[in-house]
Scaffold this active site. Sequence first.
Site, short mmCIF file in Angstrom:
data_model
loop_
_atom_site.label_atom_id
_atom_site.label_comp_id
_atom_site.label_asym_id
_atom_site.label_seq_id
_atom_site.Cartn_x
_atom_site.Cartn_y
_atom_site.Cartn_z
CD GLN A 31 1.70 -1.24 5.16
OE1 GLN A 31 2.53 -2.29 5.29
NE2 GLN A 31 2.21 -0.40 4.92
CG ASP A 155 13.50 1.13 7.84
OD1 ASP A 155 13.42 2.23 8.20
OD2 ASP A 155 13.35 0.06 8.09
N PRO A 162 3.66 -5.66 0.36
CG PRO A 162 3.18 -3.68 1.53
CD PRO A 162 2.83 -5.09 1.48
N1 SAM Z 1 11.58 -1.45 11.40
C1 SAM Z 1 10.78 -2.10 10.57
C2 SAM Z 1 11.20 -3.62 10.50
O1 SAM Z 1 12.34 -4.08 10.40
O2 SAM Z 1 10.00 -4.58 10.03
C3 SAM Z 1 10.56 -1.64 9.23
C4 SAM Z 1 9.89 -0.21 9.52
S1 SAM Z 1 9.22 0.64 8.19
C5 SAM Z 1 7.71 1.11 9.13
C6 SAM Z 1 8.80 -0.46 7.00
C7 SAM Z 1 8.18 0.23 5.96
O3 SAM Z 1 8.18 -0.52 4.46
C8 SAM Z 1 6.58 0.32 6.13
O4 SAM Z 1 6.25 1.67 6.32
C9 SAM Z 1 6.21 0.05 4.67
O5 SAM Z 1 4.79 0.75 4.29
C10 SAM Z 1 7.46 0.03 3.93
N2 SAM Z 1 7.30 -0.88 2.48
C11 SAM Z 1 6.95 -1.72 2.38
N3 SAM Z 1 7.02 -2.35 0.95
C12 SAM Z 1 7.52 -1.00 0.45
C13 SAM Z 1 7.80 -0.96 -1.03
N4 SAM Z 1 7.67 -1.86 -1.98
N5 SAM Z 1 8.16 0.47 -1.45
C14 SAM Z 1 8.22 1.22 -0.35
N6 SAM Z 1 8.05 0.82 0.97
C15 SAM Z 1 7.76 -0.27 1.31
#
Ligand code: SAM
Length: 284
Positions: A31, A155, A162
């Site tokens: 991303q 989260d 992803p």
């Molecule tokens: N507070 C935010 C929200 O409500 O949108 C979420 C914060 S956190 C940064 C979300 C995280 O999920 C991102 O760092 C992203 O890279 C991660 N993520 C997305 N898809 C994922 C997957 N399949 N496995 C693990 N992490 C993932």
Amino acid sequence: MELWYTEEQTDNVRLSLKVKQHLFSDHSDFQQVDVFETAEYGRLMTLDGLVMVTEKDEFVYHDMITHVAMAVNPEIKNVLIIGGGDGGTAREVLRYPQIQHVDMVEIDKMVCDVAKEFFPTISNELENPKLALYYEDGVAYMKGKNSVYDLIIIDSTDPVGPGEGLFTTEFYTDCFNALTENGILINQNESPVYEQFAKEAVRANSKLKKIFPEVHVYQAQIPTYPSGYWLFGFASKKFHPTKDVKADVWNKLGLKTKYYNTELHLGAFALPNYVKEFFNNGNV
Ligand code: SAM
């Protein structure tokens, strides 16, 4: 010249924040990652142009994604965080003395690296010895786990890119199997205000209801998220989120929180009628 960051929340709604400086911009394998210094919300991280976390209002989200479950089951010792790359959820979980171990599965190392560099007050527990951090896909990680975790916190980003695989029946079933008999699953559950988000919220809730005996929705106000009205999902093999809350036990811990308290805990599950109807009818 004025500089503004604008998030297109729907085709018809945008959020704009005045920017003092664009501090970071790069594209990971997953991303686009950007960091801005904003005039109102402190530092802001965006992923693929969408608000992820701001210094000013992160406390709401990280309090509510963590403390609700911890107040229902004070026996939680082993926790899994899926996503959570900014470190805020890990920070809140690791405040509890009873926590023995936290696994955190974040697909994108760049998010953690950027959080450590630009968000030290949010990422400050990512080096905690109780925390094991895996840069993997949470969908793949969950497969084959059995009765390991007392709490799983999803989260994640929205169900696009992803994050898409973290909103499926198969993934929720893997989470159910990975939870102990008292297990609780918490997921960030989008918003009821705009149709595209409301549909995702209802879809996730409907899937969880087919897997867990107790499935509930709760709410919080997060100004920088679409509409500012955000939902979380509470799914459990055993506990009811308001009938079983151990308010006295939680309060005796003496944890200082900026948003969560055990009275608000009860109110968070008291949803407006239109939102209750979405989830009771299973459609928006
Ligand atoms: N507070 C935010 C929200 O409500 O949108 C979420 C914060 S956190 C940064 C979300 C995280 O999920 C991102 O760092 C992203 O890279 C991660 N993520 C997305 N898809 C994922 C997957 N399949 N496995 C693990 N992490 C993932």
